[in-house]
Design an enzyme around this catalytic site. Structure first.
Site, PDB file in Angstrom:
ATOM      1  N   GLU A 109       0.857  -1.095   0.094  1.00 24.67           N
ATOM      2  CA  GLU A 109      -0.037   0.197  -0.075  1.00 24.67           C
ATOM      3  C   GLU A 109       0.750   1.275   0.008  1.00 24.67           C
ATOM      4  OE1 GLU A 109      -3.199   0.005  -0.468  1.00 24.67           O
ATOM      5  OE2 GLU A 109      -3.863  -1.982  -0.165  1.00 24.67           O
ATOM      6  N   ARG A 112     -17.798  -0.893   6.726  1.00 22.59           N
ATOM      7  CA  ARG A 112     -18.773  -1.697   6.361  1.00 22.59           C
ATOM      8  C   ARG A 112     -19.281  -2.900   7.350  1.00 22.59           C
ATOM      9  NH1 ARG A 112     -19.157  -5.705   3.265  1.00 22.59           N
ATOM     10  NH2 ARG A 112     -16.900  -6.125   2.885  1.00 22.59           N
ATOM     11  N   CYS A 146      -7.423  -1.781   8.420  1.00 25.48           N
ATOM     12  CA  CYS A 146      -6.162  -1.849   7.752  1.00 25.48           C
ATOM     13  C   CYS A 146      -5.658  -0.473   7.492  1.00 25.48           C
ATOM     14  CB  CYS A 146      -6.214  -2.736   6.528  1.00 25.48           C
ATOM     15  SG  CYS A 146      -6.253  -4.605   7.148  1.00 25.48           S
ATOM     16  N   HIS A 205      -1.204  -5.892   2.050  1.00 25.27           N
ATOM     17  CA  HIS A 205      -2.463  -6.332   1.962  1.00 25.27           C
ATOM     18  C   HIS A 205      -2.137  -7.699   1.387  1.00 25.27           C
ATOM     19  CE1 HIS A 205      -5.676  -3.560   2.704  1.00 25.27           C
ATOM     20  NE2 HIS A 205      -6.120  -4.562   3.721  1.00 25.27           N
TER      21      HIS A 205
HETATM   22  N1  PCA Z   1      -7.862  -6.650   6.983  1.00 24.83           N
HETATM   23  C1  PCA Z   1      -8.914  -5.662   7.146  1.00 24.83           C
HETATM   24  C2  PCA Z   1      -8.793  -5.529   8.759  1.00 24.83           C
HETATM   25  C3  PCA Z   1      -8.159  -6.607   9.173  1.00 24.83           C
HETATM   26  C4  PCA Z   1      -7.488  -7.344   8.095  1.00 24.83           C
HETATM   27  O1  PCA Z   1      -6.707  -8.179   8.024  1.00 24.83           O
HETATM   28  C5  PCA Z   1      -8.849  -4.431   6.331  1.00 24.83           C
HETATM   29  O2  PCA Z   1      -8.324  -4.709   5.123  1.00 24.83           O
HETATM   30  O3  PCA Z   1      -9.063  -3.270   6.840  1.00 24.83           O
END
Ligand code: PCA
Length: 214
Positions: free
Chosen positions: A78, A88, A141, A165
């Site tokens: 990211e 959400r 996240c 991610h």
């Molecule tokens: N993914 C979520 C929150 C925790 C995770 O592992 C997100 O992308 O916000």
């Protein structure tokens, strides 16, 4: 160099979170850098303090938070975190903040302070897919990425930070639509290892195209 790598616990009805499962598979040393692994809660109000506790305890040079992004096909490094939350679904404590800033006195956004394109290139050179992403979403996240960059700016100016991610692990998609992307935990972990290796090798940011047209 010491690198603190965190992974979230399971959320949204899943029984595992491939983020922490893959973090656990990382070696304890990558290109000479010591890797500290920490599981953190998928809770808006608790995740930042959990990372800060890890920072105080381990005094890392770099913090990389890792989370699940179901639907993405490879690891996504990211670039941007925004000062905004729009949940959400409720988090693991039942909190569901909507349309709020994360920090009243923070800027609209932060860029990652790790070399996202160099990391992407390094993973690709090792033979695995990898992308740079320009949105970490508006859930926990994005909030941890923003809050860690905020705390680094305010309190830990020598620490660099960023967020990765990861896709669903194979076992998570068996009962989902057959087109849902997934990756084995071992391949997710290898992808993370190579991305972190680029940081441990102190690679400078690369000039490469990683953008999208829409
Ligand atoms: N993914 C979520 C929150 C925790 C995770 O592992 C997100 O992308 O916000």
């Amino acid at each position: 160099m010491k690198i603190l790598v965190t992974g979230f616990d399971p959320f949204g009805g899943e029984s595992v979170n491939p983020a922490y499962e893959a973090v656990k598979l990382l070696p304890d040393t990558i290109a000479g850098a010591e890797i500290i692994k920490l599981e953190i809660p998928t809770v808006f109000s608790l995740s930042g303090p959990a990372v800060e506790e890890g920072i105080k305890k381990h005094q890392p040079d770099v913090v990389i938070n890792v989370g699940q992004a179901g639907g993405r096909a490879c690891i996504n490094i990211e670039k941007v975190a925004i000062n905004f939350v729009d949940a959400r679904i409720p988090d693991n404590n039942g909190e569901q903040p909507l349309d709020e800033p994360l920090q009243a006195d923070g800027p609209a956004a932060y860029f990652a302070t790790i070399p996202v394109k160099a990391m992407m290139q390094h993973v690709r050179e090792k033979g695995l897919p990898c992308a740079v992403s320009y949105t970490a979403g508006t859930y926990v996240c994005n909030s941890i990425m923003y809050n860690v960059l905020y705390m680094c700016e305010k309190r830990y100016p020598n620490i660099r930070a960023g967020f990765i991610h990861v896709p669903f692990a194979c076992g998570q998609v068996i009962d989902k639509a057959p087109t849902t992307p997934s990756m084995s935990l071992e391949t997710i972990a290898k992808s993370l290892e190579y991305a972190i290796e680029a940081v441990a090798m102190d690679k400078a940011e690369a000039k490469a195209s990683a953008g999208e047209l829409h």
